[in-house]
Design a protein around this motif. Structure first.
Motif, short mmCIF file in Angstrom:
data_model
loop_
_atom_site.label_atom_id
_atom_site.label_comp_id
_atom_site.label_asym_id
_atom_site.label_seq_id
_atom_site.Cartn_x
_atom_site.Cartn_y
_atom_site.Cartn_z
N LEU A 1 0.81 -1.21 0.00
CA LEU A 1 0.00 0.00 0.00
C LEU A 1 0.84 1.26 0.00
N ILE A 2 1.85 1.30 0.88
CA ILE A 2 2.60 2.54 1.05
C ILE A 2 3.93 2.23 1.73
N THR A 3 4.93 3.05 1.51
CA THR A 3 6.21 2.95 2.21
C THR A 3 6.63 4.35 2.62
N GLY A 4 7.63 4.39 3.52
CA GLY A 4 8.12 5.67 3.99
C GLY A 4 8.76 6.49 2.88
N SER A 5 9.28 5.79 1.86
CA SER A 5 9.95 6.52 0.78
C SER A 5 8.97 7.36 -0.04
N THR A 6 7.68 7.09 0.10
CA THR A 6 6.68 7.87 -0.65
C THR A 6 6.13 9.02 0.17
N LEU A 7 6.61 9.18 1.40
CA LEU A 7 6.11 10.23 2.28
C LEU A 7 7.22 11.24 2.58
N PRO A 8 6.88 12.51 2.79
CA PRO A 8 7.89 13.54 3.12
C PRO A 8 8.29 13.47 4.59
N LEU A 9 9.13 12.50 4.94
CA LEU A 9 9.52 12.30 6.33
C LEU A 9 10.80 13.06 6.63
N PRO A 10 10.92 13.65 7.83
CA PRO A 10 12.15 14.36 8.20
C PRO A 10 13.32 13.40 8.37
N GLU A 11 14.54 13.92 8.14
CA GLU A 11 15.74 13.08 8.21
C GLU A 11 15.93 12.47 9.59
N TRP A 12 15.65 13.26 10.63
CA TRP A 12 15.88 12.75 11.98
C TRP A 12 14.99 11.55 12.28
N LEU A 13 13.77 11.53 11.74
CA LEU A 13 12.86 10.41 11.97
C LEU A 13 13.37 9.15 11.28
N VAL A 14 13.88 9.31 10.06
CA VAL A 14 14.43 8.17 9.35
C VAL A 14 15.68 7.64 10.07
N ALA A 15 16.49 8.55 10.60
CA ALA A 15 17.69 8.14 11.33
C ALA A 15 17.32 7.39 12.60
N VAL A 16 16.31 7.86 13.31
CA VAL A 16 15.84 7.15 14.51
C VAL A 16 15.32 5.76 14.13
N ALA A 17 14.60 5.69 13.02
CA ALA A 17 14.08 4.40 12.56
C ALA A 17 15.22 3.44 12.23
N ALA A 18 16.32 3.95 11.67
CA ALA A 18 17.47 3.11 11.34
C ALA A 18 18.10 2.51 12.58
N VAL A 19 18.04 3.25 13.69
CA VAL A 19 18.57 2.74 14.96
C VAL A 19 17.60 1.73 15.57
N LEU A 20 16.33 2.10 15.65
CA LEU A 20 15.35 1.24 16.31
C LEU A 20 15.07 -0.05 15.54
N THR A 21 15.29 -0.05 14.23
CA THR A 21 15.02 -1.26 13.46
C THR A 21 15.97 -2.39 13.83
N GLN A 22 17.10 -2.02 14.48
CA GLN A 22 18.05 -3.05 14.92
C GLN A 22 17.45 -3.96 15.99
N LEU A 23 16.39 -3.52 16.64
CA LEU A 23 15.72 -4.36 17.63
C LEU A 23 15.16 -5.63 17.00
N GLY A 24 14.95 -5.59 15.68
CA GLY A 24 14.44 -6.78 14.99
C GLY A 24 15.45 -7.40 14.06
N ASP A 25 16.69 -6.89 14.08
CA ASP A 25 17.72 -7.43 13.20
C ASP A 25 18.23 -8.76 13.76
N ALA A 26 18.68 -9.63 12.86
CA ALA A 26 19.08 -10.98 13.27
C ALA A 26 20.21 -10.95 14.29
N TRP A 27 21.22 -10.08 14.07
CA TRP A 27 22.37 -10.07 14.97
C TRP A 27 21.94 -9.70 16.39
N PHE A 28 21.03 -8.73 16.51
CA PHE A 28 20.58 -8.27 17.83
C PHE A 28 19.75 -9.34 18.52
N LEU A 29 18.84 -9.97 17.79
CA LEU A 29 17.98 -10.99 18.38
C LEU A 29 18.78 -12.18 18.86
N TYR A 30 19.69 -12.68 18.03
CA TYR A 30 20.44 -13.89 18.41
C TYR A 30 21.47 -13.59 19.49
#
Length: 349
Positions: free
Chosen positions: A6-35
């Motif tokens: 339906l939609i992705t963040g790349s199609t929305l005018p999101l601020p850089e800081w929000l994308v940067a925060v998302a890049a950090v928080l997404t590690q909570l679901g990354d394989a290296w962090f989980l294992y």
């Protein structure tokens, strides 16, 4: 078919800081962090977390392997492409240059899109923690897990590496996968790690087969990690179970180093190939599989067996120290007796 969402963040005018925060928080679901987290839980968890922390920790490691297998199998089956631009990321200008590569790695995605592996992994692992741990009350654990899962799922959309449908289906699949592990690996309140590892290995075998049929070489190797790891955990648990002896800080550091070498080698073979044989062995998926499968087997086997290995080393050191002390005492007694005899000889003279 690539435009399945339906939609992705790349199609929305999101601020850089929000994308940067998302890049950090997404590690909570990354394989290296989980294992990494599951391994540390297995080694260091105590009765404040669960009645039998080692049994719970081993079961959750198997759940993590199962999440990988399910992800690989479904992605290979559908083979949907990622959103446009998912493999590209421009680091914010205010980000230090040394962190630019790390940001690019965290903010991009490769391989197939549907369903989201981060959503599946986060749902099964954090949902598993809420299910199997005893800390707090069950409702609180579920609420915390739901928040973390929701954050991970949202970050994948904000980063533009997944469509909304990818993460929604990923969460649903993760709930179903966790329910499967509960049914198979739990009797009442007692988890059975051997059953969980066997299930993970079976799912890994299916995922590897599905990827092979679809001709997806990278996914074949990823599926073999779940297969090999599941078999390694199953064999060690069936043969030895685990020791209740604690794993100290130094033991943890050494263990993490060993695991990093083993899984780092498996990742290197899977992603970079077999350059060290210099043409003696063809660098093809089947030959990479012959390396990745045993490495993943050894990696999980070492994780599960590490408390036992640490306990055996301690016992050996204790025996050696006791023998050394006994020898030192015997030498002192012999020396004292020798001095006594010399004194008696002097008196007699």
């Amino acid at each position: 078919m690539s435009d399945h969402g339906l939609i992705t963040g790349s199609t929305l005018p999101l601020p850089e800081w929000l994308v940067a925060v998302a890049a950090v928080l997404t590690q909570l679901g990354d394989a290296w962090f989980l294992y990494l987290g599951l391994g540390l839980l297995y080694w260091l968890g105590d009765r404040r977390l669960a009645a039998n922390p080692r049994r719970v920790g081993a079961t959750l490691i198997a759940v993590g392997l199962g999440a990988l297998a399910i992800t690989v199998g479904l992605k290979s089956l559908f083979a949907f492409g990622r959103p446009p631009g998912a493999g590209e990321a421009v680091a914010p200008l205010w980000l230090p240059a040394v962190a630019a590569d790390a940001y690019a790695s965290a903010a991009t995605g490769d391989g197939f899109s549907f369903p989201s592996g981060h959503a599946i992994g986060a749902t099964m692992v954090y949902g598993g923690l809420a299910t199997f741990l005893d800390v707090w009350d069950r409702r609180t654990r579920l609420r915390v897990a739901s928040v973390v899962i929701g954050v991970v799922a949202l970050t994948r959309v904000v980063l533009g590496v997944h469509y909304v449908v990818d993460v929604v289906v990923g969460v649903a699949v993760g709930v179903g996968g966790l329910h499967l592990f509960q049914r198979v690996a739990r009797s009442g309140f007692r988890p059975h790690p051997d059953r969980a590892f066997f299930l993970a290995a079976g799912l890994g075998l299916v995922a590897t087969a599905v990827a092979a049929v679809g001709g997806h070489g990278a996914e074949v190797l990823e599926g073999s990690i779940a297969l090999g790891g599941g078999l390694g955990g199953y064999l060690v648990w069936r043969l030895r179970g685990t020791e209740t002896a604690p794993v100290g800080r130094l033991d943890t550091v050494v263990g993490l180093g060993v695991i990093a070498v083993v899984f780092g080698s498996a990742y290197g073979v899977a992603s970079l190939g077999l350059p060290y044989v210099f043409g003696v062995v063809p660098d093809t998926t089947p030959f990479r599989l012959l390396a990745v499968l045993p490495l993943s087997f050894v990696g999980v086997a070492v994780i599960v067996a590490w408390p036992t290995l640490v306990s055996k080393v301690r016992e050996t050191r204790t025996r050696e120290e006791a023998a050394s002390e006994a020898e030192a005492v015997a030498d002192l007694i012999t020396e004292a007796e020798s001095v006594g005899v010399d004194d008696e000889d002097e008196d007699a003279a």
